[in-house]
Design a protein around this motif. Structure first.
Motif, PDB file in Angstrom:
ATOM      1  N   ASP A 130       0.844  -1.194   0.000  1.00  0.00           N
ATOM      2  CA  ASP A 130       0.000   0.000   0.000  1.00  0.00           C
ATOM      3  C   ASP A 130       0.884   1.250   0.000  1.00  0.00           C
ATOM      4  OD1 ASP A 130      -2.120   1.767   0.244  1.00  0.00           O
ATOM      5  OD2 ASP A 130      -2.315   1.498   2.408  1.00  0.00           O
ATOM      6  N   TYR A 131       0.734   2.075  -1.053  1.00  0.00           N
ATOM      7  CA  TYR A 131       1.526   3.304  -1.163  1.00  0.00           C
ATOM      8  C   TYR A 131       0.707   4.557  -0.889  1.00  0.00           C
ATOM      9  CZ  TYR A 131       5.368   0.605  -3.019  1.00  0.00           C
ATOM     10  OH  TYR A 131       6.397  -0.296  -3.159  1.00  0.00           O
ATOM     11  N   GLY A 132      -0.594   4.418  -0.779  1.00  0.00           N
ATOM     12  CA  GLY A 132      -1.448   5.568  -0.525  1.00  0.00           C
ATOM     13  C   GLY A 132      -2.839   5.314  -1.051  1.00  0.00           C
ATOM     14  N   ARG A 133      -3.537   6.418  -1.298  1.00  0.00           N
ATOM     15  CA  ARG A 133      -4.886   6.283  -1.847  1.00  0.00           C
ATOM     16  C   ARG A 133      -5.345   7.567  -2.495  1.00  0.00           C
ATOM     17  NH1 ARG A 133      -9.087   5.441   3.088  1.00  0.00           N
ATOM     18  NH2 ARG A 133      -9.532   7.611   3.545  1.00  0.00           N
ATOM     19  N   ILE A 134      -6.370   7.421  -3.316  1.00  0.00           N
ATOM     20  CA  ILE A 134      -7.045   8.534  -3.979  1.00  0.00           C
ATOM     21  C   ILE A 134      -8.395   8.706  -3.293  1.00  0.00           C
ATOM     22  CG2 ILE A 134      -8.185   9.267  -6.112  1.00  0.00           C
ATOM     23  CD1 ILE A 134      -5.282   9.351  -6.525  1.00  0.00           C
ATOM     24  N   GLU A 135      -8.748   9.934  -2.969  1.00  0.00           N
ATOM     25  CA  GLU A 135     -10.069  10.238  -2.420  1.00  0.00           C
ATOM     26  C   GLU A 135     -10.742  11.227  -3.365  1.00  0.00           C
ATOM     27  OE1 GLU A 135      -9.320  11.823   1.459  1.00  0.00           O
ATOM     28  OE2 GLU A 135      -8.800   9.862   2.301  1.00  0.00           O
ATOM     29  N   VAL A 136     -11.989  10.948  -3.714  1.00  0.00           N
ATOM     30  CA  VAL A 136     -12.737  11.851  -4.591  1.00  0.00           C
ATOM     31  C   VAL A 136     -14.119  12.097  -4.001  1.00  0.00           C
ATOM     32  CG1 VAL A 136     -11.543  11.237  -6.734  1.00  0.00           C
ATOM     33  CG2 VAL A 136     -13.564   9.950  -6.057  1.00  0.00           C
ATOM     34  N   GLY A 137     -14.671  13.234  -4.333  1.00  0.00           N
ATOM     35  CA  GLY A 137     -16.025  13.578  -3.929  1.00  0.00           C
ATOM     36  C   GLY A 137     -16.841  13.970  -5.134  1.00  0.00           C
ATOM     37  N   LEU A 138     -17.954  13.293  -5.339  1.00  0.00           N
ATOM     38  CA  LEU A 138     -18.860  13.595  -6.441  1.00  0.00           C
ATOM     39  C   LEU A 138     -20.104  14.277  -5.904  1.00  0.00           C
ATOM     40  CD1 LEU A 138     -17.245  10.947  -7.522  1.00  0.00           C
ATOM     41  CD2 LEU A 138     -19.053  10.951  -9.203  1.00  0.00           C
ATOM     42  N   SER A 139     -20.537  15.324  -6.584  1.00  0.00           N
ATOM     43  CA  SER A 139     -21.741  16.039  -6.183  1.00  0.00           C
ATOM     44  C   SER A 139     -22.966  15.154  -6.425  1.00  0.00           C
ATOM     45  CB  SER A 139     -21.876  17.328  -6.989  1.00  0.00           C
ATOM     46  OG  SER A 139     -23.124  17.931  -6.729  1.00  0.00           O
ATOM     47  N   THR A 140     -23.896  15.177  -5.495  1.00  0.00           N
ATOM     48  CA  THR A 140     -25.139  14.411  -5.645  1.00  0.00           C
ATOM     49  C   THR A 140     -26.273  15.296  -6.159  1.00  0.00           C
ATOM     50  OG1 THR A 140     -25.739  14.844  -3.343  1.00  0.00           O
ATOM     51  CG2 THR A 140     -24.544  12.801  -3.798  1.00  0.00           C
ATOM     52  N   GLU A 141     -25.964  16.543  -6.463  1.00  0.00           N
ATOM     53  CA  GLU A 141     -26.984  17.501  -6.895  1.00  0.00           C
ATOM     54  C   GLU A 141     -27.736  17.025  -8.136  1.00  0.00           C
ATOM     55  OE1 GLU A 141     -27.079  22.014  -8.622  1.00  0.00           O
ATOM     56  OE2 GLU A 141     -25.569  21.529  -7.132  1.00  0.00           O
ATOM     57  N   THR A 142     -27.026  16.503  -9.122  1.00  0.00           N
ATOM     58  CA  THR A 142     -27.653  16.060 -10.368  1.00  0.00           C
ATOM     59  C   THR A 142     -28.629  14.925 -10.108  1.00  0.00           C
ATOM     60  OG1 THR A 142     -25.638  16.649 -11.545  1.00  0.00           O
ATOM     61  CG2 THR A 142     -27.183  15.237 -12.703  1.00  0.00           C
TER      62      THR A 142
END
Length: 179
Positions: A130-142
């Motif tokens: 394990d070298y790390g991670r990606i975190e993303v946030g998607l809008s739920t508005e649509t």
């Protein structure tokens, strides 16, 4: 109570019950479908981003990671993106500052979301390390606006159908009483 009135009320009650059942099930299916699509989209995006960013994380190319997260948040549905090392040190991040400042909590259901953002992550791994991670946030508005729009449409269609069924039950009730 006259036979005509009983006929009208009976048909209207049956129609209303059936409409409520159909609309409730249709809304439930739409919500589940939208939730599944959002979850798949977030997981696919975070996995793809982790794959793309892996070489930069391994080589500690911070300039590339910075350009990468800034490119990700230019897409209209992504409100933030963050790349972390395995020790949770931030390598690069971009997006809404208030969302980046709060602690990360991965979402699994739309009902859990209280900030309008579906949070997802994907690990950055190589050969089981394990070298790390990606975190993303998607809008739920649509998705939420699509669900509200469908609710309004279902209500309008149900109202028209109920009106027509009452009208037809009045005609049927009048016809049966005359005979």
């Amino acid at each position: 109570m006259s036979l005509r009135f009983k006929t009208i009320i009976g048909i209207a009650v049956i129609q209303a019950f059936l409409l409520i059942t159909i609309i409730w099930n249709a809304q439930l299916l739409m919500r589940q479908s939208h939730e599944q699509q959002l979850r798949q989209r977030a997981e696919t995006a975070s996995q793809l981003f982790a794959t793309i960013a892996k070489d930069a994380v391994l080589s500690m190319d911070l300039a590339y990671l910075d350009r990468f997260v800034n490119t990700v948040v230019k897409h209209r549905d992504f409100v933030y993106a963050r790349v972390l090392k395995a020790d949770h040190r931030v390598l690069a991040e971009a997006g809404t500052p208030a969302l980046l400042a709060r602690p990360f909590h991965a979402d699994t259901h739309i009902q859990e979301i209280d900030d309008g953002v579906y949070d997802s992550f994907s690990p950055i791994e190589e050969a089981g390390v394990d070298y790390g991670r990606i975190e993303v946030g998607l809008s739920t508005e649509t998705i939420l606006s699509a669900l509200q729009h469908s609710q309004k449409r279902f209500a309008a269609i149900a109202s028209i159908e109920l009106f027509l069924s009452i009208l037809l039950s009045v005609l049927l009730g009048s016809y049966l009483v005359r005979r």
